[in-house]
Design a protein around this motif. Sequence first.
Motif, PDB file in Angstrom:
ATOM      1  N   ARG A 121       3.789  -8.263  -1.697  1.00 54.13           N
ATOM      2  CA  ARG A 121       3.298  -8.935  -0.494  1.00 54.13           C
ATOM      3  C   ARG A 121       3.638  -8.126   0.759  1.00 54.13           C
ATOM      4  NH1 ARG A 121       5.085 -15.118  -2.063  1.00 54.13           N
ATOM      5  NH2 ARG A 121       3.275 -15.584  -3.423  1.00 54.13           N
ATOM      6  N   ALA A 122       4.862  -7.576   0.778  1.00 55.71           N
ATOM      7  CA  ALA A 122       5.260  -6.765   1.934  1.00 55.71           C
ATOM      8  C   ALA A 122       4.393  -5.512   2.033  1.00 55.71           C
ATOM      9  CB  ALA A 122       6.734  -6.388   1.807  1.00 55.71           C
ATOM     10  N   VAL A 126       1.894  -4.262   5.151  1.00 54.56           N
ATOM     11  CA  VAL A 126       1.884  -2.931   5.773  1.00 54.56           C
ATOM     12  C   VAL A 126       0.485  -2.335   5.726  1.00 54.56           C
ATOM     13  CG1 VAL A 126       2.749  -0.573   5.581  1.00 54.56           C
ATOM     14  CG2 VAL A 126       4.323  -2.500   5.325  1.00 54.56           C
ATOM     15  N   ALA A 127      -0.173  -2.467   4.595  1.00 58.53           N
ATOM     16  CA  ALA A 127      -1.523  -1.913   4.453  1.00 58.53           C
ATOM     17  C   ALA A 127      -2.492  -2.591   5.413  1.00 58.53           C
ATOM     18  CB  ALA A 127      -1.996  -2.085   3.012  1.00 58.53           C
ATOM     19  N   GLU A 132      -5.581  -2.365  10.670  1.00 52.98           N
ATOM     20  CA  GLU A 132      -5.842  -2.774  12.050  1.00 52.98           C
ATOM     21  C   GLU A 132      -5.687  -1.591  13.003  1.00 52.98           C
ATOM     22  OE1 GLU A 132      -3.312  -5.993  12.971  1.00 52.98           O
ATOM     23  OE2 GLU A 132      -4.308  -7.421  11.612  1.00 52.98           O
ATOM     24  N   GLU A 133      -4.627  -0.799  12.751  1.00 53.31           N
ATOM     25  CA  GLU A 133      -4.408   0.376  13.605  1.00 53.31           C
ATOM     26  C   GLU A 133      -5.562   1.359  13.476  1.00 53.31           C
ATOM     27  OE1 GLU A 133      -1.123   3.962  14.247  1.00 53.31           O
ATOM     28  OE2 GLU A 133      -0.848   2.458  12.684  1.00 53.31           O
ATOM     29  N   ALA A 134      -6.003   1.571  12.231  1.00 53.56           N
ATOM     30  CA  ALA A 134      -7.114   2.503  12.026  1.00 53.56           C
ATOM     31  C   ALA A 134      -8.380   1.980  12.673  1.00 53.56           C
ATOM     32  CB  ALA A 134      -7.326   2.720  10.531  1.00 53.56           C
ATOM     33  N   GLN A 182      -6.504   1.046   0.828  1.00 52.29           N
ATOM     34  CA  GLN A 182      -5.087   0.737   0.599  1.00 52.29           C
ATOM     35  C   GLN A 182      -4.853  -0.772   0.597  1.00 52.29           C
ATOM     36  OE1 GLN A 182      -3.178   3.012   3.703  1.00 52.29           O
ATOM     37  NE2 GLN A 182      -2.877   4.800   2.352  1.00 52.29           N
ATOM     38  N   VAL A 183      -5.569  -1.494   1.433  1.00 52.65           N
ATOM     39  CA  VAL A 183      -5.438  -2.947   1.430  1.00 52.65           C
ATOM     40  C   VAL A 183      -5.894  -3.523   0.092  1.00 52.65           C
ATOM     41  CG1 VAL A 183      -6.325  -5.078   2.448  1.00 52.65           C
ATOM     42  CG2 VAL A 183      -5.598  -3.205   3.923  1.00 52.65           C
TER      43      VAL A 183
END
Length: 396
Positions: A121-122, A126-127, A132-134, A182-183
């Motif tokens: 889950r963690a 992060v993914a 969101e950043e990308a 990655q998500v």
Amino acid sequence: MMTMSRRPRRIALPLVLLILLSGLGWMTYRALQPSQQSQDGGRPSGRPAVAVYVAPVESGLVRDIRTFSGTLTPRAQFDVAPKISGRVEKLFVDVGDPVQRGQLVAQLEDEEFVQQVEQARAELAVAKANLEEAGSELDIAEKELVRIESLRGQMVTSQAELDLTRSRYLAQQARLRVAEAQVEQRQAALRAAEVRLSYARIVAFWPDNGEHQPRIVGERFVDEGATLSANAPMLSVLDITKLRAIFHVTERDYARIRIGQEAQVTVDALQDTRFEGYVARVAPIFREASRQARIELELPNPEGVMKPGMFIRARLELARSENALLVPSVSLVRRDGQLSVFLIQEDTAHLVPVQIGIEEEGMTQILSPEDLSGNVVVLGQHLLEDGSTVRIVQDN
């Protein structure tokens, strides 16, 4: 000399008594013998009449009922086993307990699997943040590209700067796709960790056949605290609402057994009860060692009184004849290798060769001769020859 003269007298006296007793016995035997006269006027016959018991030739139903011995087995049986290794923390059922489809029967130690779920889950969080950043950086790169393209149209900036801005925009698009992948990867890892965690909860599961009857725990192979490897059996679960009675038949009986044929079953442990079943399966192959084929009966067992492993006897009707000629089986004798009966005509016994068919409960079917009728000898035939004179004894 006097002693020598008395010894012959002592020997002679017992000898004389023995001779007298023998004569008296012979006279008594002769006096007790019935007068040997023929019954057609009192003329003496050459041989005495033999006293016999007789029974009539009958006509009726006869069935070929065979009894086969076998063993009861459950209709369905499977072992409950964990898909992962671990220590047994709790058992919720024991031998003889009913089990519903999907019921929790055991719990493995799951701390490690809980931790794996939290870690997954963690990593997914992060993914998602990277995604969101990308996405934000791609928006910035897109706006920058629009601005540089406008300046280039006004000939304010160089072509090199435009190419560099476009390459940065394309790189941000690629980074966004990587972040999305990655998500998805972290979501799949989380689902896998959750599945592994669910494997710590051992449930009894079987295909849904439309019946909702509970099954029963037949055996328990482990205790609480035991460490198991993956796929190691923990419990055996049985379906005994219906049972299978398994036995084997020879080639002689095989051709006369068919699917759907009714059967009566008795169990040694339940001698006062008869159970109804039917032939469910007939094996299409014979065992080479025994030359026998497997037969399976299906028996309803709603109250569960019959148990797998019990010894049974199954009675099957393999043939029947409605209007058969019947004689008592004890009337059959074998003379010169041929089965025969002694048929009584007046006071004479006639030896009649016969061919037999079905035998049931002390009665035997006569196939030939087809016109056999009258009385046959059932007791005393071992003293008879063809044409012997008989004297029929009537039961009091």
